[in-house]
Design an enzyme around this catalytic site. Structure first.
Site, PDB file in Angstrom:
ATOM      1  NE  ARG A 147      -3.671  14.776   1.718  1.00 42.16           N
ATOM      2  CZ  ARG A 147      -3.191  14.249   0.593  1.00 42.16           C
ATOM      3  NH1 ARG A 147      -2.284  13.286   0.644  1.00 42.16           N
ATOM      4  NH2 ARG A 147      -3.620  14.651  -0.575  1.00 42.16           N
ATOM      5  CE1 TYR A 159      -0.892  13.726  -4.360  1.00 41.73           C
ATOM      6  CE2 TYR A 159      -0.198  15.110  -2.530  1.00 41.73           C
ATOM      7  CZ  TYR A 159      -0.770  13.953  -3.000  1.00 41.73           C
ATOM      8  OH  TYR A 159      -1.239  13.030  -2.120  1.00 41.73           O
ATOM      9  CG  ASP A 217       1.354  13.614   0.950  1.00 39.70           C
ATOM     10  OD1 ASP A 217       2.598  13.603   0.924  1.00 39.70           O
ATOM     11  OD2 ASP A 217       0.644  12.741   0.415  1.00 39.70           O
ATOM     12  CG  HIS A 219       3.013  13.623  -3.321  1.00 37.60           C
ATOM     13  ND1 HIS A 219       3.087  13.254  -4.635  1.00 37.60           N
ATOM     14  CD2 HIS A 219       2.142  12.787  -2.750  1.00 37.60           C
ATOM     15  CE1 HIS A 219       2.278  12.235  -4.859  1.00 37.60           C
ATOM     16  NE2 HIS A 219       1.692  11.921  -3.732  1.00 37.60           N
ATOM     17  CD  GLU A 243       1.379  11.052   3.229  1.00 35.06           C
ATOM     18  OE1 GLU A 243       0.389  11.545   3.787  1.00 35.06           O
ATOM     19  OE2 GLU A 243       1.305  10.304   2.251  1.00 35.06           O
ATOM     20  CD  GLU A 269       1.979   8.120  -0.828  1.00 36.79           C
ATOM     21  OE1 GLU A 269       1.244   8.449   0.109  1.00 36.79           O
ATOM     22  OE2 GLU A 269       1.934   8.664  -1.940  1.00 36.79           O
ATOM     23  NE  ARG A 290       0.666   8.085   4.521  1.00 40.53           N
ATOM     24  CZ  ARG A 290      -0.526   7.789   4.030  1.00 40.53           C
ATOM     25  NH1 ARG A 290      -1.320   6.950   4.658  1.00 40.53           N
ATOM     26  NH2 ARG A 290      -0.927   8.330   2.906  1.00 40.53           N
ATOM     27  CD  GLU A 346      -4.383   8.343   2.289  1.00 41.84           C
ATOM     28  OE1 GLU A 346      -3.587   7.382   2.221  1.00 41.84           O
ATOM     29  OE2 GLU A 346      -4.295   9.345   1.572  1.00 41.84           O
ATOM     30  CD1 TRP A 409       3.312  14.503  -9.706  1.00 41.32           C
ATOM     31  CD2 TRP A 409       3.012  12.521  -8.738  1.00 41.32           C
ATOM     32  NE1 TRP A 409       1.976  14.325  -9.506  1.00 41.32           N
ATOM     33  CE2 TRP A 409       1.768  13.115  -8.913  1.00 41.32           C
ATOM     34  CE3 TRP A 409       3.073  11.253  -8.138  1.00 41.32           C
ATOM     35  CZ2 TRP A 409       0.577  12.506  -8.509  1.00 41.32           C
ATOM     36  CZ3 TRP A 409       1.907  10.638  -7.745  1.00 41.32           C
ATOM     37  CH2 TRP A 409       0.654  11.253  -7.930  1.00 41.32           C
TER      38      TRP A 409
HETATM   39  C1  CS2 Z   1      -1.175  10.130  -1.740  1.00 40.72           C
HETATM   40  C2  CS2 Z   1      -1.688   9.326  -2.846  1.00 40.72           C
HETATM   41  O1  CS2 Z   1      -2.758   9.186  -0.345  1.00 40.72           O
HETATM   42  C3  CS2 Z   1      -1.737   9.820  -0.388  1.00 40.72           C
HETATM   43  O2  CS2 Z   1      -1.150  10.240   0.576  1.00 40.72           O
HETATM   44  O3  CS2 Z   1       0.127  10.527  -1.682  1.00 40.72           O
HETATM   45  O4  CS2 Z   1      -2.764  10.021  -3.355  1.00 40.72           O
HETATM   46  C4  CS2 Z   1      -0.731   9.003  -3.997  1.00 40.72           C
HETATM   47  O5  CS2 Z   1      -0.380  10.137  -4.693  1.00 40.72           O
HETATM   48  C5  CS2 Z   1      -1.378   8.017  -4.906  1.00 40.72           C
HETATM   49  O6  CS2 Z   1      -1.753   6.904  -4.182  1.00 40.72           O
HETATM   50  C6  CS2 Z   1      -0.457   7.600  -6.040  1.00 40.72           C
HETATM   51  O7  CS2 Z   1      -0.960   6.474  -6.645  1.00 40.72           O
HETATM   52 MG    MG Z   2       0.847  10.576   0.319  1.00 45.74          MG
END
Ligand code: CS2
Ligand code: MG
Length: 409
Positions: A147, A159, A217, A219, A243, A269, A290, A346, A409
């Protein structure tokens, strides 16, 4: 085989983890992960105050019945706190059942469908040269799928980008380096991001060639039309997935994204039940699920989602950042090996302190993970090591647009 002891263990080796430990009258010990990043103590209290009294003297073999008892009995449906607590119980019971059977857990889930689970790691850099170093460091560790996230010109920390440039130790997770009394605030500008990301992928493809598997990602930061534009602009670079391109709670948003791009989509997620996926799966709006075992009611909960997804050729991409404990990771790996519709896993790698508290038997060889052959999950908890790492308050960051508006976020 009754449960005679229920312990909720909270420790902070590298970062906070909530672990449930169940002991049966014949001496078997099972572990479950109930970690909810940034809100850990809510799950610890839910388990200690509301669930532990219900588990004492229950038959540890009755996994599905216990799941339904906790889910339906609470009356209040879903939610990350509830589903993380149920996950902790569910995984601890699967651990116990597999130990009682004398088999690694994946055998009870149907046996091996593959030899290993292909994993992806997280490369990042504040700029492209740093990103290249990070990709090389991941390749040296064996990763075949990576990634990639970078800083965006004109913005501060964003991020997914490691704050430490030390090659091989690059991490972007917020603990322990960024433990602060209040959340760290990041800056965001979607147009700048949309201009920058395709140039990053072009540079990476030019440097590393067409065969390296690449992921990205978003996010949850884009509107549907922005996400459609990004998906389209990344098509030449052949992503394994894009993602969380839009906020997860609006399933319909991905209809619009899908109409515009063939870049594969992954989401989930922040989801915690099959209902969060209903439209996404039945209308085939995504390619990868995910969710983490830890946030979807455990192996029993996630298995139901993945079986539903399988009917639509949608595959797994189980969440595995460092805020999933090694217990949650091990549970994911047993599922990865057993299910037919496995996609990718992951794998961010835990730090040394975490690995000393959670003794694991899973392996990472040549880009593939395997849960090992120990009976049960294959993870034990070292109380002595944990005692050196008491809970520390820690927050996830908050994100603001350049004019100060709070953003996803
Ligand atoms: C993320 C995570 O793994 C991922 O793809 O988006 O790092 C996520 O931000 C954290 O698990 C938040 O707790
Ligand atoms: Mg993620």
């Amino acid at each position: 085989m009754n449960i005679v002891r229920v312990e909720v263990l909270v420790a902070s080796p590298d970062r906070n983890f909530v672990t449930l430990r169940l002991t049966t009258d014949d001496g078997l010990v099972g572990l479950g992960d109930g970690t909810l990043n940034g809100r850990e103590l809510a799950v610890a209290s839910y388990l200690q105050d509301h669930v532990a009294p219900l588990l004492l003297n229950r038959d540890a073999h009755r996994i599905e019945d216990t799941w339904q008892y906790l889910y339906r009995g609470a009356y209040w449906r879903r939610g990350p706190v509830t589903m993380a607590a149920i996950a902790a119980v569910d995984v601890a019971l699967w651990d116990i059942k597999a130990q009682a059977a004398g088999m690694p857990l994946y055998q009870l889930l149907g046996g091996a469908s593959r030899n290993g689970a292909r994993a992806y790691g997280h490369a990042s850099g504040r700029d492209i040269p740093e990103l290249f170093d990070s990709i090389r460091a991941h390749q040296a560790q064996g990763y075949k799928a990576i990634r990639i996230q970078t800083g965006v010109p004109g913005l501060g920390t964003v991020y997914g980008v490691a704050s430490s440039p030390t090659v091989g130790q690059q991490r972007y997770d917020y603990e322990p380096a960024r433990r602060t009394a209040l959340p760290v605030e990041e800056q965001w500008d979607t147009p700048a991001y949309l201009r920058h990301v395709p140039t990053v992928f072009e540079a990476v493809r030019n440097e590393f060639g067409p065969e390296l598997t690449l992921l990205h990602d978003g996010h949850h930061r884009m509107t549907p039309i922005q996400a459609a534009k990004l998906g389209k602009s990344l098509e030449p670079y052949d992503l394994f997935w894009l993602e969380d391109c839009t906020p997860g709670e609006n399933q319909e948003a991905l209809r619009l994204v899908r109409q515009h791009t063939t870049t594969p989509l992954a989401i989930g997620e922040v989801f915690n039940s099959v209902w969060d996926y209903q439209t996404l799966i039945s209308e085939q709006l995504i390619d990868y699920v995910r969710s983490a075992v830890t946030h979807t009611g455990g192996i029993s909960g996630l298995r139901k989602i993945l079986d539903y997804a399988a009917q639509y050729q949608i595959k797994s991409g189980i969440h595995g950042p460092t805020d999933i404990s090694p217990v949650g990771m091990a549970a994911a790996l047993h599922l990865d090996i057993a299910i037919h519709n496995f996609g990718i896993q992951e794998y961010m790698r835990h730090g040394d302190a975490t690995n000393q508290v959670f003794r694991q038997s899973f392996t990472f060889t040549d880009g593939y993970l395997h849960p090992g052959e120990q009976p049960g999950l294959g993870v034990t908890y070292d109380d002595q090591a944990a005692a050196a790492h008491p809970y520390q308050s820690a927050y996830l960051p908050v994100n603001r647009l350049l004019d100060g508006t709070v953003h996803d976020w």
